[in-house]
Structures are given as C-alpha cells and as structure tokens.
Scaffold this motif. Structure first.
Motif, PDB file in Angstrom:
ATOM      1  N   LEU A  88     -16.315 -13.774  79.064  1.00  0.00           N
ATOM      2  CA  LEU A  88     -17.377 -13.176  79.229  1.00  0.00           C
ATOM      3  C   LEU A  88     -17.881 -13.816  80.705  1.00  0.00           C
ATOM      4  O   LEU A  88     -17.556 -14.901  80.787  1.00  0.00           O
ATOM      5  CB  LEU A  88     -18.340 -13.397  78.364  1.00  0.00           C
ATOM      6  N   PRO A  89     -18.879 -13.066  81.396  1.00  0.00           N
ATOM      7  CA  PRO A  89     -19.506 -13.705  82.767  1.00  0.00           C
ATOM      8  C   PRO A  89     -20.538 -14.918  82.129  1.00  0.00           C
ATOM      9  O   PRO A  89     -20.939 -14.707  80.921  1.00  0.00           O
ATOM     10  CB  PRO A  89     -20.182 -12.494  83.253  1.00  0.00           C
ATOM     11  N   ILE A  90     -20.745 -15.696  82.838  1.00  0.00           N
ATOM     12  CA  ILE A  90     -21.498 -16.833  82.434  1.00  0.00           C
ATOM     13  C   ILE A  90     -22.265 -17.508  83.847  1.00  0.00           C
ATOM     14  O   ILE A  90     -22.049 -16.976  85.071  1.00  0.00           O
ATOM     15  CB  ILE A  90     -20.746 -18.168  81.987  1.00  0.00           C
ATOM     16  N   ILE A  91     -23.501 -18.048  83.543  1.00  0.00           N
ATOM     17  CA  ILE A  91     -24.057 -18.812  84.573  1.00  0.00           C
ATOM     18  C   ILE A  91     -23.760 -20.249  84.210  1.00  0.00           C
ATOM     19  O   ILE A  91     -24.242 -20.911  83.342  1.00  0.00           O
ATOM     20  CB  ILE A  91     -25.714 -18.877  84.391  1.00  0.00           C
ATOM     21  N   PRO A  92     -22.674 -21.002  85.053  1.00  0.00           N
ATOM     22  CA  PRO A  92     -22.245 -22.278  84.573  1.00  0.00           C
ATOM     23  C   PRO A  92     -23.354 -23.387  85.090  1.00  0.00           C
ATOM     24  O   PRO A  92     -23.970 -23.188  86.138  1.00  0.00           O
ATOM     25  CB  PRO A  92     -21.246 -22.377  85.619  1.00  0.00           C
ATOM     26  N   ILE A 104     -16.790 -17.460  84.815  1.00  0.00           N
ATOM     27  CA  ILE A 104     -16.541 -16.657  83.467  1.00  0.00           C
ATOM     28  C   ILE A 104     -16.446 -17.971  82.547  1.00  0.00           C
ATOM     29  O   ILE A 104     -16.104 -19.095  82.846  1.00  0.00           O
ATOM     30  CB  ILE A 104     -15.102 -16.052  83.593  1.00  0.00           C
ATOM     31  N   GLN A 105     -16.297 -17.441  81.097  1.00  0.00           N
ATOM     32  CA  GLN A 105     -16.257 -18.740  80.194  1.00  0.00           C
ATOM     33  C   GLN A 105     -15.152 -19.619  80.318  1.00  0.00           C
ATOM     34  O   GLN A 105     -13.849 -19.067  80.994  1.00  0.00           O
ATOM     35  CB  GLN A 105     -16.033 -17.982  78.921  1.00  0.00           C
ATOM     36  N   GLY A 106     -15.277 -20.736  79.934  1.00  0.00           N
ATOM     37  CA  GLY A 106     -14.153 -21.917  80.234  1.00  0.00           C
ATOM     38  C   GLY A 106     -14.046 -22.514  81.528  1.00  0.00           C
ATOM     39  O   GLY A 106     -13.371 -23.376  81.833  1.00  0.00           O
ATOM     40  N   LYS A 107     -15.033 -22.144  82.347  1.00  0.00           N
ATOM     41  CA  LYS A 107     -14.935 -22.689  83.785  1.00  0.00           C
ATOM     42  C   LYS A 107     -16.221 -23.503  83.957  1.00  0.00           C
ATOM     43  O   LYS A 107     -17.127 -23.379  83.636  1.00  0.00           O
ATOM     44  CB  LYS A 107     -14.887 -21.362  84.796  1.00  0.00           C
ATOM     45  N   SER A 108     -15.971 -24.433  84.876  1.00  0.00           N
ATOM     46  CA  SER A 108     -17.028 -25.198  85.327  1.00  0.00           C
ATOM     47  C   SER A 108     -17.880 -24.861  86.696  1.00  0.00           C
ATOM     48  O   SER A 108     -17.305 -24.491  87.622  1.00  0.00           O
ATOM     49  CB  SER A 108     -16.518 -26.751  85.344  1.00  0.00           C
ATOM     50  N   THR A 129     -13.398 -11.752  85.933  1.00  0.00           N
ATOM     51  CA  THR A 129     -14.406 -12.006  87.145  1.00  0.00           C
ATOM     52  C   THR A 129     -15.775 -11.746  86.535  1.00  0.00           C
ATOM     53  O   THR A 129     -16.191 -11.621  85.484  1.00  0.00           O
ATOM     54  CB  THR A 129     -14.421 -10.900  88.161  1.00  0.00           C
ATOM     55  N   SER A 130     -16.767 -12.128  87.381  1.00  0.00           N
ATOM     56  CA  SER A 130     -18.250 -12.390  87.214  1.00  0.00           C
ATOM     57  C   SER A 130     -19.045 -11.206  86.753  1.00  0.00           C
ATOM     58  O   SER A 130     -20.189 -11.361  86.537  1.00  0.00           O
ATOM     59  CB  SER A 130     -18.871 -13.437  87.954  1.00  0.00           C
ATOM     60  N   LEU A 131     -18.412  -9.984  87.217  1.00  0.00           N
ATOM     61  CA  LEU A 131     -19.244  -8.770  86.935  1.00  0.00           C
ATOM     62  C   LEU A 131     -18.516  -7.680  86.065  1.00  0.00           C
ATOM     63  O   LEU A 131     -17.374  -7.463  86.475  1.00  0.00           O
ATOM     64  CB  LEU A 131     -19.587  -8.189  88.498  1.00  0.00           C
TER      65      LEU A 131
END
Length: 326
Positions: free
Chosen positions: A105-109, A165-169, A208-210
């Motif tokens: 899913l998209p995230i705000i890291p 996205i999920q799992g990323k920093s 991707t983020s969108l």
C-alpha cells in the motif's frame, strides 16, 4: 476549504491532529466535516482509523489510515494509506469493502523520533498533507479527484497517494521514493519492444505511491518513472505533466513574485492503455522552471495563497508543486 500548519512529535500525534482537524465542523460547516467511524473517538486511536467524507453532500468517501513501525527499536514509522468503497463494522481495517488489494500500500515514510512540521489543506472531498522530515518533504493525497466524465459516468473517483510503499524507508533515494504527483517504482517497468502495447501487468505494477479506483471498481497504480528508461513507455496510468520531464519550462519574471510568475499546470491522470485523460488531482498544481522559488514559499494568485513544496528530496526544476492554501 480549510488549511492548517502544525508540529507533531510522533506519527500518532500527527494522525490525531489531522483527524481532529478534519472532524471539526468549524472548519467545513455543520454536517460537512469528515466523520471518524473507527474508533469512536480521536483519543481512542492507537494505530488504525477509518474516516468518511461527505463530498458534495451526496457522497460517502471512505479512507483508512494505519500506523506501522519498523527498523531498529521501531525508529522508522509509516502512515499506511487505504481507500474503501463502504464500511462494515464486522470487518478488519484491511478487509473493508473495496479496499486496495495490492500487496504493498502507499505510505508516508517517517522517523518516529523526529520533529514533524506539517501542512494540511482539506475540502469535504479530499485532503493533502505535506510533512517536512529534516530537509525532505513527504506527502499524501486522500479522497476524490475530479473525473473527466459526465454525471454518474465515474461514480467513485477515489485516489490514494503517498510518497512510498509499505516496507520501504524514508532514507531511500530511489525512483520509488517519490510523491504521488510523480510516482515511481523501484522495480523495472518495461515490457516488450518500444511501441508495443503490453499484454500483461509489468513487474512494477502496483508498487508505486499512487493508486486510483477505476469505474469498474478495480485499483490501478500510476507510474511515471522507474529503474529502466522504458518504464515511462509502458505503464497503464501516469500523471501529466511530470511524466514528460518538463525541465526547461519558461519562467516569466517581474518585480513581485506571484503565482503568475511561474507556469502552473493542473496534475492530470492519464491512462495509456486505453489512452485518455481520466481526471485531475484537486488542489495541487505543477510549477514549471522554479529557480526563483523555494520549498515553503507562499504564492498569491487572485488574492489567494498557494504553498510551494518539492518532491521528497528532489530539487530539480520539474520536481516542485503548489497546493491551495485557503
């Protein structure tokens, strides 16, 4: 429309502040505010929340927010973003009707222990959140976009966008760590020979983020860029004009800096297969060659303010955007 600038010291404090603002009738008028569906109160939020917006008064816009921690001792945090087509009290957050079914899913890291400077602009149909993390700007778009369609032809134009996205920093500088206005992927996106219509989803699909919800109820990921140069040629959905790399757009100068001094374009959602513009992201604009602007500048256009930000860590001329700030 309503807007607020605030500071948060944790992801939970940030989420609670955003939801408190969205659910306050003073910001949108009686019965026009967003509604917190789960949990019952802002104080009860621990990691998950579901909100409903009223749109033009006839809509029910369902979005989900979830806080996740990762990294050593939970130092990395992520605000996970989701969209739904309804609400069922008997289902979990991830199981709500019409939820995004992609693996990531998209995230705000974020960094959990960092001071977070935030800018939130909202209507009854959507909200845009910008978060300053050190010298970079994370972001999200939650709610309806403006479809190019006759009435009821596009019944639920929901867009859910973050900046990774999920799992990323938050510390990544890859193509995939890019805001919803110029979404990218860390996966290779090309398929087949140049000019060949893809017959299947590419490896970068859904990473991707969108994401947007199409009229048939399916979710589609947007991608402007990726590790392979041909990624730009084959993705099914992209965001114009930033998919065209408009680096050398002309800037017009005069004695005072206003929004008229720069070239400002709406952000259009453009499908390539099938081809056509399907809508516009509301309240956000691309700014061309912005050598005279900087992140957090305020521009005035026809008496109304717009806030300028850059895409995460990027400072290239085609990586700046403005959000409505009124």
């Amino acid at each position: 429309m309503a807007a607020i600038e605030f500071v948060a010291n944790s992801s939970l404090e940030l989420v609670k502040t955003v939801i408190t603002f969205l659910t306050d009738p003073k910001n949108f008028g009686t019965n026009n505010q967003w509604t917190l569906i789960r949990p019952a109160t802002v104080e009860a939020i621990t990691d998950k929340a579901i909100l409903k917006g009223v749109g033009d008064g006839k809509d029910e816009i369902y979005i989900g927010i979830k806080i996740e921690s990762s990294g050593a001792a939970g130092t990395d945090a992520a605000i996970v973003l989701n969209g739904f087509a309804g609400y069922d009290s008997g289902l979990e957050w991830e199981e709500q009707p019409g939820a995004i079914y992609h693996k990531y899913l998209p995230i705000i890291p974020l960094v959990e222990t960092s001071r977070l400077n935030c800018w939130l602009t909202a209507t009854t149909s959507r909200f845009i959140l910008i978060i300053q993390l050190s010298t970079q700007y994370e972001c999200c778009y939650m709610g309806f976009f403006k479809p190019v369609a006759v009435e009821r032809q596009y019944p639920y134009p929901l867009a859910i966008g973050g900046s990774y996205i999920q799992g990323k920093s938050w510390s990544s500088t890859s193509a995939g760590h890019s805001g919803f206005m110029n979404p990218g992927s860390d996966s290779y996106g090309g398929l087949g020979a140049l000019g060949t219509v893809p017959t299947a989803d590419t490896p970068a699909q859904d990473t991707t983020s969108l994401r947007i919800r199409r009229p048939d109820g399916t979710w589609r990921a947007a991608q402007n860029k990726g590790p392979g140069e041909t990624a730009l040629k084959f993705e099914k959905l992209c965001v114009w004009p930033q998919n065209t790399k408009p680096t050398n757009v002309l800037t017009v100068l005069d004695n005072s800096l206003t929004i008229e001094n720069v070239i400002m374009f709406p952000l259009l959602l453009y499908e390539t297969y099938p081809a056509g513009v399907i809508g516009q992201l509301a309240g956000i604009y691309f700014i061309g060659n912005r050598e005279d602007l900087a992140a957090k500048d305020t521009l005035i256009h026809e008496g109304r303010p717009y806030k300028v930000f850059s895409n995460v860590h990027r400072r290239d001329n085609d990586e700046y955007f403005a959000i409505e700030w009124f």
